[in-house]
Design an enzyme around this catalytic site. Structure first.
Site, PDB file in Angstrom:
ATOM      1  N   GLU A  20      18.303  47.606  30.126  1.00 21.16           N
ATOM      2  CA  GLU A  20      18.260  46.719  31.283  1.00 21.16           C
ATOM      3  C   GLU A  20      18.393  47.535  32.566  1.00 21.16           C
ATOM      4  OE1 GLU A  20      20.666  42.854  33.067  1.00 21.16           O
ATOM      5  OE2 GLU A  20      21.767  44.493  32.088  1.00 21.16           O
ATOM      6  N   ASP A  33      22.934  47.307  27.924  1.00 18.76           N
ATOM      7  CA  ASP A  33      23.291  46.456  29.052  1.00 18.76           C
ATOM      8  C   ASP A  33      23.593  47.293  30.294  1.00 18.76           C
ATOM      9  OD1 ASP A  33      24.205  43.834  30.182  1.00 18.76           O
ATOM     10  OD2 ASP A  33      26.129  44.890  30.272  1.00 18.76           O
TER      11      ASP A  33
END
Length: 566
Positions: A304, A268
């Site tokens: 990401e 993330d």
């Protein structure tokens, strides 16, 4: 830097059994849009190759069905927000056992990878603010439930990756609360002592409010204030990933989940590890990836980096496998634009080729991670205004792209969202109109019910022309042709134009062709005198009941159709 890993191409007895079971389960959906004449394609192929199963099917003509599911890190991934997916215990909240109950549904569609959004304990519904990196949130179940899920995934040939959130923790994490209590006790002239409280190095603390987003620690002695960085929110203090003690802790976290059988991490907010130092961000990714590969050489990481192509290109210098292809996603990306007819077929294939050339030049072992939308974006149905044919076409385009495609739960049945709130993008999975078993209530602040102009899962499974059936055929096509994910792309220029495009994909000395008609009207493609002249129809994707035909080297393609030739 991470060493290149040799990908496995062999197939164990377990994988062969999985492939056979998948072939049987998908039999009814196979290749319903193909018709071949003027060739010897009617003869079913019977040769088995490594990792493949051959089976005949009758869908208007007898066509060979060869599954060739290679056991490597090229996968078809299904993204799940556990909270809204399937409730196994009747409390209205999705859970890990609910995911386990739906593994056959996921496998039958043709997915062989699952990404679970955060599952660790957290005070929020979304769970991107972790309070304990060594456990499962109680609303989702127990560690034992997770271990069972992993075992059941692996028994079906599905690899499982989980969200790893290390850019920040929760402000309720013991590391942070302990550090804040300690710092608040210090006088204006006192400096923190890491031997007394090592956690003060785990975060970014300062006596002054630095540039960026900083918050004051409550309870400090007057005149002895402390501040902490929290770029996303005050409840998500940023971790200091240059701290060696914290990195050692995170290695222990990785060990914990690898011991549970996890096959990889979705990283993330990777470009936010340090807001100003992308080189540091890349080194952090490489460090964790290299460490995990020492335990599991087949470990997979997808990160990401929500940015343009040039930034993603630079992040492949981390020598980690995958970054989500944000430039091609959502309403501004080439996939949905092509499906809507606002981008040409030529543009689509040229984008694929450019991505391959650009990213492979930085990291030869890269695996692209294309997708349509995810949990932070409005859904495909919104972008395509519930146009069923365009939604099917977007799926077909995605499933012909290189790398590992990711599908957000509910996309396969045309679910939509309302408004821009994250809760409304993470609505309950629409399993049935008539049976509420397993249905969740969704996030507390969700302001809409189930949003869909289309039928629920149970109805679409029974409809051969549904969006779900199209997804199954598109995934089958991908599972039959490993060249799609792994192949080197060549554009057949003489057959490529505004609405029609043809490419070749070559992998391990095997070449297939993919033909696209992105117009809503039928087209014919003359293969005479081209490299495709001796090829035969292998797979066909049509948005309706019309067939793609191949007769005397002429391919007739109905509007918005795709086919594979071999």
């Amino acid at each position: 830097m991470a060493e290149s890993k040799q990908r496995k191409t062999g197939t164990s007895a377990k994988q062969r059994l999985f492939s056979l079971c998948l072939a049987m389960a998908l039999l009814a959906a196979l290749l319903s849009g193909c018709s071949v004449s003027g060739t010897d394609s009617n003869e079913a192929k019977t040769e088995e190759s490594s990792g493949s199963v051959s089976q005949e099917t009758d869908s208007g003509s007898e066509t060979a069905v060869e599954l060739n599911i290679v056991d490597d890190n090229y996968r078809n991934y299904y993204e799940i927000f556990v909270y809204s997916f399937y409730d196994s215990d009747g409390d209205g909240i999705g859970d890990l056992n609910g995911v386990t109950e739906k593994l056959d549904y996921i496998a039958d569609m043709g997915f062989n990878g699952i990404w679970l959004m955060p599952i660790m304990p957290s005070p929020s519904y979304h769970k991107y603010d972790v309070t304990d990196y060594y456990d499962v949130d109680p609303v989702y179940g127990t560690i034992e439930d997770f271990e069972n899920l992993v075992e059941e995934c692996h028994s079906r040939g599905i690899r499982l990756i989980i969200d790893m959130v290390i850019n920040h923790s929760s402000s309720q994490h013991e590391w942070f609360t302990t550090a804040c209590e300690y710092l608040a006790s210090l006088g204006a002239e006192e400096e923190p002592d890491v031997t007394v409280c090592p956690y003060v190095e785990y975060y970014h603390f300062s006596r002054t409010q630095e540039s960026g987003v900083w918050y004051e620690i409550p309870g400090a002695i007057e005149g002895a204030e402390w501040y902490y960085e929290g770029e996303f929110s005050s409840e998500m203090p940023d971790l200091n990933l240059e701290c060696e003690a914290l990195k050692a802790e995170l290695e222990s976290v990785a060990d914990f989940w690898l011991d549970m059988g996890v096959d990889g991490f979705r990283m993330d907010a990777a470009m936010h590890f340090d807001e100003t130092d992308s080189q540091l961000n890349r080194s952090i990714l490489n460090w964790l990836y290299t460490y995990c590969c020492e335990t599991n050489p087949d470990f997979y990481m997808v990160s990401e980096v929500w940015a343009g192509s040039s930034t993603i290109e630079s992040y492949y210098a981390s020598e980690t496998p995958s970054f989500f292809n944000f430039p091609n996603s959502s309403v501004d990306g080439v996939i949905e634009k092509t499906a809507m007819g606002t981008a040409t077929a030529e543009k689509f294939v040229n984008t694929m080729l450019t991505d391959q050339q650009t990213y492979s030049a930085v990291y030869a072992d890269y695996i692209d991670a294309p997708f349509l939308t995810n949990h932070d974006q409005v859904r495909v149905a919104n972008n395509l205004q519930n146009n069923e044919n365009n939604m099917k076409m977007a799926c077909g385009l995605l499933m012909t792209m290189n790398g590992s495609p990711f599908v957000y739960y509910g996309e396969e049945i045309g679910m939509m969202s309302k408004g821009q709130s994250d809760e409304n993008k993470r609505i309950p999975m629409y399993w049935s109109d008539t049976d509420t078993t397993g249905m969740t209530v969704g996030p507390e602040n969700m302001t809409q019910g189930i949003g869909s102009a289309f039928a629920a899962v149970d109805s679409q499974l029974a409809d051969e022309t549904s969006i779900l059936s199209y997804y199954k055929e598109a995934l089958l096509m991908r599972n039959q042709n490993p060249e799609i994910a792994r192949g080197e792309i060549t554009i057949v220029e003489e057959l490529t134009g505004e609405d029609t495009a043809v490419i070749l994909k070559t992998w391990e000395e095997s070449t297939i062709a993919i033909l696209y008609n992105t117009d809503t009207e039928a087209v014919t493609v003359d293969l005479s005198g081209t490299a495709l002249e001796s090829m035969e129809l292998q797979n066909c994707l049509t948005v309706g009941v019309e067939e793609i035909t191949l007769t005397d080297s002429i391919v007739t393609m109905p509007g918005q159709s795709i086919c594979v030739l071999r």
